[in-house]
Design a protein around this motif. Structure first.
Motif, PDB file in Angstrom:
ATOM      1  N   MET A 236     -40.048  37.686 105.600  1.00  0.00           N
ATOM      2  CA  MET A 236     -39.120  38.748 105.978  1.00  0.00           C
ATOM      3  C   MET A 236     -39.870  40.081 106.004  1.00  0.00           C
ATOM      4  O   MET A 236     -40.637  40.392 105.097  1.00  0.00           O
ATOM      5  N   ARG A 237     -39.640  40.847 107.046  1.00  0.00           N
ATOM      6  CA  ARG A 237     -40.272  42.162 107.171  1.00  0.00           C
ATOM      7  C   ARG A 237     -39.610  43.168 106.238  1.00  0.00           C
ATOM      8  O   ARG A 237     -38.396  43.172 106.082  1.00  0.00           O
ATOM      9  N   ASN A 238     -40.411  44.032 105.657  1.00  0.00           N
ATOM     10  CA  ASN A 238     -39.891  45.104 104.815  1.00  0.00           C
ATOM     11  C   ASN A 238     -39.637  46.355 105.644  1.00  0.00           C
ATOM     12  O   ASN A 238     -40.274  46.569 106.670  1.00  0.00           O
ATOM     13  N   LEU A 239     -38.739  47.183 105.140  1.00  0.00           N
ATOM     14  CA  LEU A 239     -38.493  48.491 105.719  1.00  0.00           C
ATOM     15  C   LEU A 239     -38.944  49.535 104.704  1.00  0.00           C
ATOM     16  O   LEU A 239     -38.462  49.558 103.568  1.00  0.00           O
ATOM     17  N   ILE A 240     -39.893  50.367 105.108  1.00  0.00           N
ATOM     18  CA  ILE A 240     -40.472  51.401 104.256  1.00  0.00           C
ATOM     19  C   ILE A 240     -39.934  52.758 104.689  1.00  0.00           C
ATOM     20  O   ILE A 240     -39.924  53.070 105.883  1.00  0.00           O
ATOM     21  N   TYR A 241     -39.509  53.551 103.719  1.00  0.00           N
ATOM     22  CA  TYR A 241     -39.119  54.937 103.986  1.00  0.00           C
ATOM     23  C   TYR A 241     -40.225  55.824 103.459  1.00  0.00           C
ATOM     24  O   TYR A 241     -40.534  55.819 102.268  1.00  0.00           O
ATOM     25  N   ALA A 242     -40.863  56.595 104.347  1.00  0.00           N
ATOM     26  CA  ALA A 242     -41.947  57.494 103.956  1.00  0.00           C
ATOM     27  C   ALA A 242     -41.612  58.901 104.425  1.00  0.00           C
ATOM     28  O   ALA A 242     -41.207  59.099 105.569  1.00  0.00           O
ATOM     29  N   ILE A 243     -41.788  59.874 103.516  1.00  0.00           N
ATOM     30  CA  ILE A 243     -41.435  61.248 103.858  1.00  0.00           C
ATOM     31  C   ILE A 243     -42.243  62.237 103.023  1.00  0.00           C
ATOM     32  O   ILE A 243     -42.617  61.956 101.878  1.00  0.00           O
ATOM     33  N   ASN A 244     -42.499  63.391 103.611  1.00  0.00           N
ATOM     34  CA  ASN A 244     -43.105  64.528 102.911  1.00  0.00           C
ATOM     35  C   ASN A 244     -41.987  65.370 102.301  1.00  0.00           C
ATOM     36  O   ASN A 244     -40.972  65.625 102.953  1.00  0.00           O
ATOM     37  N   LEU A 245     -42.209  65.823 101.075  1.00  0.00           N
ATOM     38  CA  LEU A 245     -41.235  66.667 100.375  1.00  0.00           C
ATOM     39  C   LEU A 245     -41.942  67.800  99.657  1.00  0.00           C
ATOM     40  O   LEU A 245     -43.107  67.669  99.289  1.00  0.00           O
ATOM     41  N   THR A 246     -41.212  68.868  99.406  1.00  0.00           N
ATOM     42  CA  THR A 246     -41.721  69.906  98.517  1.00  0.00           C
ATOM     43  C   THR A 246     -41.307  69.546  97.092  1.00  0.00           C
ATOM     44  O   THR A 246     -40.499  68.635  96.882  1.00  0.00           O
ATOM     45  N   LEU A 247     -41.824  70.266  96.119  1.00  0.00           N
ATOM     46  CA  LEU A 247     -41.481  70.002  94.721  1.00  0.00           C
ATOM     47  C   LEU A 247     -39.989  70.116  94.446  1.00  0.00           C
ATOM     48  O   LEU A 247     -39.454  69.432  93.575  1.00  0.00           O
ATOM     49  N   ASP A 248     -39.307  70.986  95.190  1.00  0.00           N
ATOM     50  CA  ASP A 248     -37.869  71.150  94.975  1.00  0.00           C
ATOM     51  C   ASP A 248     -37.029  70.282  95.917  1.00  0.00           C
ATOM     52  O   ASP A 248     -35.842  70.515  96.092  1.00  0.00           O
ATOM     53  N   GLY A 249     -37.648  69.246  96.503  1.00  0.00           N
ATOM     54  CA  GLY A 249     -36.892  68.257  97.270  1.00  0.00           C
ATOM     55  C   GLY A 249     -36.613  68.614  98.709  1.00  0.00           C
ATOM     56  O   GLY A 249     -35.876  67.906  99.390  1.00  0.00           O
ATOM     57  N   CYS A 250     -37.188  69.693  99.207  1.00  0.00           N
ATOM     58  CA  CYS A 250     -36.958  70.090 100.595  1.00  0.00           C
ATOM     59  C   CYS A 250     -37.748  69.165 101.519  1.00  0.00           C
ATOM     60  O   CYS A 250     -38.919  68.901 101.300  1.00  0.00           O
ATOM     61  N   CYS A 251     -37.081  68.681 102.548  1.00  0.00           N
ATOM     62  CA  CYS A 251     -37.746  67.785 103.497  1.00  0.00           C
ATOM     63  C   CYS A 251     -37.809  68.385 104.897  1.00  0.00           C
ATOM     64  O   CYS A 251     -38.058  67.674 105.864  1.00  0.00           O
ATOM     65  N   ASP A 252     -37.615  69.683 105.000  1.00  0.00           N
ATOM     66  CA  ASP A 252     -37.747  70.389 106.276  1.00  0.00           C
ATOM     67  C   ASP A 252     -39.220  70.390 106.670  1.00  0.00           C
ATOM     68  O   ASP A 252     -40.074  70.831 105.903  1.00  0.00           O
ATOM     69  N   HIS A 253     -39.524  69.890 107.865  1.00  0.00           N
ATOM     70  CA  HIS A 253     -40.923  69.734 108.271  1.00  0.00           C
ATOM     71  C   HIS A 253     -41.678  71.058 108.386  1.00  0.00           C
ATOM     72  O   HIS A 253     -42.903  71.067 108.449  1.00  0.00           O
ATOM     73  N   THR A 254     -40.979  72.181 108.375  1.00  0.00           N
ATOM     74  CA  THR A 254     -41.654  73.473 108.482  1.00  0.00           C
ATOM     75  C   THR A 254     -41.992  74.077 107.112  1.00  0.00           C
ATOM     76  O   THR A 254     -42.651  75.104 107.040  1.00  0.00           O
ATOM     77  N   LYS A 255     -41.565  73.458 106.028  1.00  0.00           N
ATOM     78  CA  LYS A 255     -41.726  74.052 104.703  1.00  0.00           C
ATOM     79  C   LYS A 255     -42.982  73.608 103.964  1.00  0.00           C
ATOM     80  O   LYS A 255     -43.395  74.240 103.012  1.00  0.00           O
ATOM     81  N   GLY A 256     -43.573  72.524 104.352  1.00  0.00           N
ATOM     82  CA  GLY A 256     -44.798  72.063 103.720  1.00  0.00           C
ATOM     83  C   GLY A 256     -45.742  71.605 104.808  1.00  0.00           C
ATOM     84  O   GLY A 256     -45.312  71.118 105.841  1.00  0.00           O
TER      85      GLY A 256
ATOM     86  N   GLU B 110     -38.813  49.784 100.366  1.00  0.00           N
ATOM     87  CA  GLU B 110     -39.895  50.524  99.721  1.00  0.00           C
ATOM     88  C   GLU B 110     -39.766  52.002 100.058  1.00  0.00           C
ATOM     89  O   GLU B 110     -39.357  52.360 101.165  1.00  0.00           O
ATOM     90  N   PHE B 111     -40.115  52.844  99.104  1.00  0.00           N
ATOM     91  CA  PHE B 111     -40.016  54.293  99.255  1.00  0.00           C
ATOM     92  C   PHE B 111     -41.384  54.905  98.997  1.00  0.00           C
ATOM     93  O   PHE B 111     -42.027  54.595  97.987  1.00  0.00           O
ATOM     94  N   ILE B 112     -41.815  55.793  99.893  1.00  0.00           N
ATOM     95  CA  ILE B 112     -43.056  56.536  99.696  1.00  0.00           C
ATOM     96  C   ILE B 112     -42.719  58.016  99.836  1.00  0.00           C
ATOM     97  O   ILE B 112     -42.301  58.466 100.905  1.00  0.00           O
ATOM     98  N   PHE B 113     -42.860  58.733  98.733  1.00  0.00           N
ATOM     99  CA  PHE B 113     -42.587  60.168  98.718  1.00  0.00           C
ATOM    100  C   PHE B 113     -43.921  60.895  98.550  1.00  0.00           C
ATOM    101  O   PHE B 113     -44.610  60.692  97.555  1.00  0.00           O
ATOM    102  N   VAL B 114     -44.274  61.716  99.521  1.00  0.00           N
ATOM    103  CA  VAL B 114     -45.476  62.534  99.407  1.00  0.00           C
ATOM    104  C   VAL B 114     -45.003  63.936  99.041  1.00  0.00           C
ATOM    105  O   VAL B 114     -44.403  64.640  99.852  1.00  0.00           O
ATOM    106  N   ILE B 115     -45.230  64.285  97.776  1.00  0.00           N
ATOM    107  CA  ILE B 115     -44.750  65.554  97.230  1.00  0.00           C
ATOM    108  C   ILE B 115     -45.859  66.592  97.372  1.00  0.00           C
ATOM    109  O   ILE B 115     -46.960  66.418  96.851  1.00  0.00           O
ATOM    110  N   GLN B 116     -45.540  67.673  98.063  1.00  0.00           N
ATOM    111  CA  GLN B 116     -46.510  68.741  98.257  1.00  0.00           C
ATOM    112  C   GLN B 116     -46.295  69.832  97.211  1.00  0.00           C
ATOM    113  O   GLN B 116     -45.152  70.082  96.807  1.00  0.00           O
ATOM    114  N   PRO B 117     -47.354  70.483  96.749  1.00  0.00           N
ATOM    115  CA  PRO B 117     -47.242  71.477  95.684  1.00  0.00           C
ATOM    116  C   PRO B 117     -46.687  72.806  96.190  1.00  0.00           C
ATOM    117  O   PRO B 117     -47.322  73.850  96.123  1.00  0.00           O
TER     118      PRO B 117
END
Length: 184
Positions: free
Chosen positions: A1-21, A137-144
């Protein structure tokens, strides 16, 4: 069975707006390597339109300001894309197709097919997929960065129960960012 991975860039305060990091070369390389595990991206219209034609155009011209961005663009362009949308009816990118069908039914069908993992990004479609229990699966890339404003991850999610995730890996970047990887 294929997995579904969620990958996203975030700031330390949880913002996922692509212009913020901003992803640096090392983070672009990280996501480029992740694409080795993937043969299908699953997006909503907004995320798709942020990614296409930007990355495919860069892949064709190799016009990125860094080698890491060009490498990411080339790999991104090679992966098939599935776009869930009620407003977008067609796409010009030959590696993409639009579906307006039931998201749960479509993803369950795709999970049964042979292939590598599927990857999703953005907010709206991934939130729906998480609510339906379809993300493996979840991949969170947290930017400083503390953005102090902007769209927050899972702000409006309606989970039936709290998700308990199992950590399976992490990577610290020279920038101070960190990638955190979890299984459901």
């Amino acid at each position: 069975m294929r997995n579904l991975i969620y990958a996203i860039n975030l700031t330390l305060d949880g913002c996922c707006d692509h212009t913020k990091g901003m992803a640096d070369e090392e983070i672009h390389n990280y996501f480029t390597e992740l694409m080795d595990e993937t043969d299908l991206f699953v997006y909503g219209r907004k995320t798709y339109e942020l990614m296409v034609p930007f990355w495919p155009d860069m892949a064709k011209s190799l016009s990125g300001p860094t080698k890491a961005m060009n490498d990411f663009a080339v790999k991104f362009d090679a992966v098939d894309k599935l776009v869930f949308s009620k407003t977008l009816t067609n796409v010009t990118d030959s590696k993409s197709r639009v579906v307006g069908t039931d998201i749960k039914e479509e993803i369950l069908k795709l999970k049964q097919q042979p292939g590598k993992a599927m990857m999703t990004g953005g907010v709206s479609i991934p939130t729906q997929l998480i609510e339906l229990g379809l993300v493996d699966e979840f991949i969170f890339v947290i930017q400083p960065v503390v953005a102090g404003e902007g769209r927050r991850l899972l702000d409006h999610a309606k989970l039936q129960e709290q998700l308990q995730l199992k950590p399976v890996g992490s990577k610290l970047f020279r920038s101070g960012g960190v990638a955190l990887r979890y299984l459901k």
